[in-house]
Design a protein around this motif. Structure first.
Motif, PDB file in Angstrom:
ATOM      1  N   GLN A  46     -38.946  78.025 -32.733  1.00  0.00           N
ATOM      2  CA  GLN A  46     -37.867  78.986 -32.572  1.00  0.00           C
ATOM      3  C   GLN A  46     -36.505  78.423 -32.939  1.00  0.00           C
ATOM      4  N   PHE A  47     -36.362  77.114 -32.955  1.00  0.00           N
ATOM      5  CA  PHE A  47     -35.066  76.502 -33.153  1.00  0.00           C
ATOM      6  C   PHE A  47     -35.109  75.551 -34.356  1.00  0.00           C
ATOM      7  N   PRO A  48     -33.935  75.297 -34.970  1.00  0.00           N
ATOM      8  CA  PRO A  48     -33.905  74.407 -36.138  1.00  0.00           C
ATOM      9  C   PRO A  48     -34.474  73.032 -35.811  1.00  0.00           C
ATOM     10  N   PRO A  49     -35.199  72.424 -36.739  1.00  0.00           N
ATOM     11  CA  PRO A  49     -35.778  71.089 -36.501  1.00  0.00           C
ATOM     12  C   PRO A  49     -34.680  70.049 -36.354  1.00  0.00           C
ATOM     13  N   LEU A  50     -35.033  68.934 -35.760  1.00  0.00           N
ATOM     14  CA  LEU A  50     -34.097  67.843 -35.564  1.00  0.00           C
ATOM     15  C   LEU A  50     -33.652  67.281 -36.911  1.00  0.00           C
ATOM     16  N   ASP A  57     -34.996  63.012 -29.015  1.00  0.00           N
ATOM     17  CA  ASP A  57     -35.032  64.402 -28.545  1.00  0.00           C
ATOM     18  C   ASP A  57     -36.012  64.646 -27.400  1.00  0.00           C
ATOM     19  N   ARG A  58     -36.479  63.579 -26.747  1.00  0.00           N
ATOM     20  CA  ARG A  58     -37.478  63.786 -25.696  1.00  0.00           C
ATOM     21  C   ARG A  58     -36.950  64.627 -24.538  1.00  0.00           C
ATOM     22  N   THR A  59     -35.713  64.357 -24.098  1.00  0.00           N
ATOM     23  CA  THR A  59     -35.136  65.148 -23.013  1.00  0.00           C
ATOM     24  C   THR A  59     -34.940  66.592 -23.458  1.00  0.00           C
ATOM     25  N   TYR A  60     -34.482  66.773 -24.683  1.00  0.00           N
ATOM     26  CA  TYR A  60     -34.304  68.113 -25.251  1.00  0.00           C
ATOM     27  C   TYR A  60     -35.619  68.889 -25.228  1.00  0.00           C
ATOM     28  N   ARG A  61     -36.704  68.246 -25.645  1.00  0.00           N
ATOM     29  CA  ARG A  61     -38.008  68.925 -25.657  1.00  0.00           C
ATOM     30  C   ARG A  61     -38.500  69.225 -24.244  1.00  0.00           C
ATOM     31  N   LEU A  62     -38.274  68.302 -23.323  1.00  0.00           N
ATOM     32  CA  LEU A  62     -38.662  68.542 -21.934  1.00  0.00           C
ATOM     33  C   LEU A  62     -37.931  69.754 -21.363  1.00  0.00           C
ATOM     34  N   LEU A  63     -36.654  69.862 -21.706  1.00  0.00           N
ATOM     35  CA  LEU A  63     -35.861  70.970 -21.181  1.00  0.00           C
ATOM     36  C   LEU A  63     -36.305  72.304 -21.773  1.00  0.00           C
ATOM     37  N   LEU A  64     -36.588  72.336 -23.065  1.00  0.00           N
ATOM     38  CA  LEU A  64     -37.101  73.564 -23.667  1.00  0.00           C
ATOM     39  C   LEU A  64     -38.400  73.995 -23.004  1.00  0.00           C
ATOM     40  N   SER A  65     -39.245  73.016 -22.704  1.00  0.00           N
ATOM     41  CA  SER A  65     -40.508  73.330 -22.034  1.00  0.00           C
ATOM     42  C   SER A  65     -40.265  73.878 -20.630  1.00  0.00           C
ATOM     43  N   LYS A  66     -39.311  73.285 -19.935  1.00  0.00           N
ATOM     44  CA  LYS A  66     -39.014  73.722 -18.562  1.00  0.00           C
ATOM     45  C   LYS A  66     -38.471  75.151 -18.533  1.00  0.00           C
ATOM     46  N   GLY A  99     -29.493  67.659 -23.598  1.00  0.00           N
ATOM     47  CA  GLY A  99     -30.185  66.421 -23.936  1.00  0.00           C
ATOM     48  C   GLY A  99     -29.707  65.806 -25.233  1.00  0.00           C
ATOM     49  N   LEU A 100     -29.014  66.581 -26.030  1.00  0.00           N
ATOM     50  CA  LEU A 100     -28.417  66.133 -27.293  1.00  0.00           C
ATOM     51  C   LEU A 100     -26.969  66.622 -27.330  1.00  0.00           C
ATOM     52  N   ARG A 101     -26.088  65.831 -27.927  1.00  0.00           N
ATOM     53  CA  ARG A 101     -24.695  66.262 -28.031  1.00  0.00           C
ATOM     54  C   ARG A 101     -24.504  67.271 -29.157  1.00  0.00           C
ATOM     55  N   THR A 102     -25.572  67.591 -29.849  1.00  0.00           N
ATOM     56  CA  THR A 102     -25.530  68.497 -30.990  1.00  0.00           C
ATOM     57  C   THR A 102     -26.244  69.822 -30.735  1.00  0.00           C
TER      58      THR A 102
END
Length: 261
Positions: free
Chosen positions: A43-47, A54-63, A232-235
């Motif tokens: 659903q979102f643009p790739p890294l 991006d591990r924290t970012y992926r964890l948050l999307l899952s949550k 999880g990312l500044r971007t």
């Protein structure tokens, strides 16, 4: 959507803005569905090569999989609340205020006195780190916070986490920490184990994991029904209803900001 100071409706509709003429494919709105085959990664643009771990970012999307939210990014890196609010407004989130930013500060608690000579205080420590979340236009009142961190003999040593400790616990750089202590877990005697069992800055096998406790100041609730934060990312930014945030994170709602006299 409204983020005005007089709006405390936690069920505000999150409506996507129109794209600016020079920015494309950065603003996405995620809606839950009942099909059961929704893939957040698609659903979102790739890294990009310039973005961080991006591990924290992926964890948050899952949550947040079962919740509605808006996603912005990749956008220019923002490491302060002011930069983040300005970037979001420039890219089309016109009604974003500084106060609507969920500022998340990782705190290192003082050391708890240990009377058991057979175990270390680190192994018995239930809250070596906590996450303090508040409206981004507010300041932390250390006196109030320390009263919530345990006995004075311990809390007097509380301080801001260092950049190295922040990375070890959250896997994030300064400015990227999301307001979700529940995605960060601290094992008894190793730096970090994440919610998915992977290690962050250090080792650990995922056993006896403890979540980082989240305190949320009521200033974030008072500012309005919608919050914004780097995820999880500044971007990358997320916007979601404050009521949904409370439901998914279940933080301790309290008061710990500096009050204007």
């Amino acid at each position: 959507m409204s983020t005005g100071n007089n709006n405390n409706n936690d069920n505000d509709e999150i409506v996507p803005p129109s794209q600016s003429n020079h920015e494309t494919n950065t603003d996405s709105k995620r809606r839950t569905n009942n099909e059961g085959d929704d893939d957040d990664d698609d659903q979102f643009p790739p890294l990009t090569h310039e973005e961080d771990d991006d591990r924290t970012y992926r964890l948050l999307l899952s949550k947040l999989h079962n919740y509605d939210f808006r996603h912005l990014g990749p956008h220019p890196p923002s490491s302060t609340s002011e930069e983040s609010a300005a970037t979001r407004r420039r890219l089309g989130w016109d009604d974003v205020t500084l106060a609507s930013g969920a500022k998340a500060m990782l705190l290192k608690n003082g050391t708890r006195k240990n009377t058991n000579t057979n175990t270390s205080s680190e192994e018995e420590d239930d809250r070596p780190f906590v996450l303090a979340v508040m409206a981004a236009n507010e300041r932390l009142d250390w006196k109030k916070m320390k009263q919530m961190l345990g006995p004075k003999s311990r809390s007097k040593g509380a301080r801001m986490a260092t950049v190295e400790e922040m990375w070890d616990v959250t896997g994030c750089k300064p400015g990227a920490v999301p307001p979700f202590g529940s995605v960060f877990c601290i094992p008894p005697s190793s730096p970090v184990v994440r919610d998915d069992g992977s290690d962050g800055g250090g080792g650990g096998d995922g056993s006896s994991r403890r979540m980082v406790h989240t305190f949320v100041d009521r200033s974030l609730q008072r500012q309005g029904g919608v919050i914004n934060f780097n995820c999880g990312l500044r971007t990358r930014s997320i916007q979601m209803a404050f009521g949904d945030y409370l439901d998914v994170e279940k933080p301790e709602l309290c008061d710990f900001i500096v009050e204007d006299s």
